[in-house]
Write an enzyme that holds these catalytic residues in place. Sequence first.
Site, PDB file in Angstrom:
ATOM      1  N   MET A  29       0.844  -1.196   0.000  1.00 48.99           N
ATOM      2  CA  MET A  29       0.000   0.000   0.000  1.00 48.99           C
ATOM      3  C   MET A  29       0.882   1.250   0.000  1.00 48.99           C
ATOM      4  O   MET A  29       0.444   2.344   0.374  1.00 48.99           O
ATOM      5  CB  MET A  29      -0.955   0.000   1.198  1.00 48.99           C
ATOM      6  CG  MET A  29      -2.016  -1.073   1.113  1.00 48.99           C
ATOM      7  SD  MET A  29      -3.511  -0.716   2.061  1.00 48.99           S
ATOM      8  CE  MET A  29      -2.863  -0.642   3.723  1.00 48.99           C
ATOM      9  N   GLY A  30       2.145   1.075  -0.407  1.00 46.28           N
ATOM     10  CA  GLY A  30       3.049   2.212  -0.459  1.00 46.28           C
ATOM     11  C   GLY A  30       3.601   2.576   0.901  1.00 46.28           C
ATOM     12  O   GLY A  30       3.590   1.774   1.830  1.00 46.28           O
ATOM     13  N   LYS A  34      11.948  -0.434   5.224  1.00 47.95           N
ATOM     14  CA  LYS A  34      12.943  -1.505   5.080  1.00 47.95           C
ATOM     15  C   LYS A  34      12.300  -2.887   5.001  1.00 47.95           C
ATOM     16  O   LYS A  34      12.845  -3.794   4.373  1.00 47.95           O
ATOM     17  CB  LYS A  34      13.941  -1.451   6.239  1.00 47.95           C
ATOM     18  CG  LYS A  34      14.881  -0.257   6.165  1.00 47.95           C
ATOM     19  CD  LYS A  34      15.859  -0.252   7.341  1.00 47.95           C
ATOM     20  CE  LYS A  34      16.780   0.967   7.272  1.00 47.95           C
ATOM     21  NZ  LYS A  34      17.711   1.012   8.440  1.00 47.95           N
ATOM     22  N   GLY A  35      11.160  -3.050   5.649  1.00 46.65           N
ATOM     23  CA  GLY A  35      10.458  -4.331   5.576  1.00 46.65           C
ATOM     24  C   GLY A  35      10.030  -4.630   4.146  1.00 46.65           C
ATOM     25  O   GLY A  35      10.212  -5.745   3.645  1.00 46.65           O
ATOM     26  N   HIS A  36       9.475  -3.608   3.478  1.00 48.24           N
ATOM     27  CA  HIS A  36       9.092  -3.775   2.078  1.00 48.24           C
ATOM     28  C   HIS A  36      10.320  -4.045   1.202  1.00 48.24           C
ATOM     29  O   HIS A  36      10.275  -4.864   0.285  1.00 48.24           O
ATOM     30  CB  HIS A  36       8.394  -2.511   1.555  1.00 48.24           C
ATOM     31  CG  HIS A  36       7.070  -2.233   2.169  1.00 48.24           C
ATOM     32  ND1 HIS A  36       6.831  -1.142   2.976  1.00 48.24           N
ATOM     33  CD2 HIS A  36       5.888  -2.904   2.101  1.00 48.24           C
ATOM     34  CE1 HIS A  36       5.567  -1.134   3.368  1.00 48.24           C
ATOM     35  NE2 HIS A  36       4.967  -2.195   2.859  1.00 48.24           N
ATOM     36  N   GLU A 149       5.539 -11.503   7.524  1.00 46.80           N
ATOM     37  CA  GLU A 149       4.927 -12.191   8.664  1.00 46.80           C
ATOM     38  C   GLU A 149       4.447 -11.230   9.750  1.00 46.80           C
ATOM     39  O   GLU A 149       3.816 -11.671  10.703  1.00 46.80           O
ATOM     40  CB  GLU A 149       5.897 -13.213   9.248  1.00 46.80           C
ATOM     41  CG  GLU A 149       6.114 -14.412   8.333  1.00 46.80           C
ATOM     42  CD  GLU A 149       6.973 -15.491   8.961  1.00 46.80           C
ATOM     43  OE1 GLU A 149       7.760 -15.172   9.897  1.00 46.80           O
ATOM     44  OE2 GLU A 149       6.868 -16.653   8.533  1.00 46.80           O
ATOM     45  N   SER A 186       6.589  -0.769  10.062  1.00 48.35           N
ATOM     46  CA  SER A 186       5.242  -0.544   9.556  1.00 48.35           C
ATOM     47  C   SER A 186       5.154   0.863   8.991  1.00 48.35           C
ATOM     48  O   SER A 186       5.813   1.783   9.499  1.00 48.35           O
ATOM     49  CB  SER A 186       4.214  -0.709  10.680  1.00 48.35           C
ATOM     50  OG  SER A 186       2.933  -0.288  10.260  1.00 48.35           O
TER      51      SER A 186
END
Length: 281
Positions: A29-30, A34-36, A149, A186
């Site tokens: 969702m943009g 860093k997780g993305h 996750e 997040s």
Amino acid sequence: MPLIRTKKDLDQRLKNISNSLTLGLVPTMGALHKGHIELIKRAVSENGRVVVSIFVNPTQFNNKEDLKKYPRDLSKDLEIIKAVDSEIMVFAPSVEEIYQKNVQTKKYNFAGLDKVMEGEFRDDHFNGVGTIVEQLFNLVKPDNAYFGEKDFQQLRIIKKLVEIQKIPVNIVPCPIVREEHGLAMSSRNERLSEKMRLKAGFIYKTLQTAKEKFGTKSALKVKEWVVNQFIKEEDFKMEYFEIADIETLSPLKRKEKNKKYRAFIAVYAEDVRLIDNIAFN
């Protein structure tokens, strides 16, 4: 780097990809972090071509104010993606392009996976998730799709979606990426003050200690302990804490051998809703 705005353009570009190349999809969702980036890097390493979708999906927001406040910065997102691989195709459609004039949520039977935890507090949320994810799978037709996750319940439900809709895609779970102090990465973290962002590491530290206690204490005792920790912390308001079977997501009442459990939590900090989870065994 191709920026694709319409279904028609997406279809044309996908037709030009050789059948010998595997195709990976990273739905987002943009407001990339860093997780993305880790999801995208893994997709690039495991596939011949990759599509990253950027779409703030209205059907999965039960809170209109949350939808309004959700961070959006397409230019910054494109820079982040280009730094990983300039050949990634970015699909960033409008709401009108995806839903036309009929923004409706499809109804699914997720066998109760959507009724607990997030589902209990976010009415129809997972039907909204299923609606957009199924459409993205049908549009892109990826061989592999990558999900973090951090949203473990969502990940489990997407696997169920693939099963019940018979969609030929491999769902690839990717580990939670955390900030230095432990807070799960997040997009919503951007809405926290710097002071609260640091303090929110308390959520993960509590989960870690709960995991330790789970080795010798009952699920009820562990839950009571976690609830008490958040009662003491006035900066946080805990919405739920649950220990659940990772397959059924049913709340644990009594431990059973050869079953795997995970702890799930949702907490408000400065009116920002934060979720996290941790494997207990």
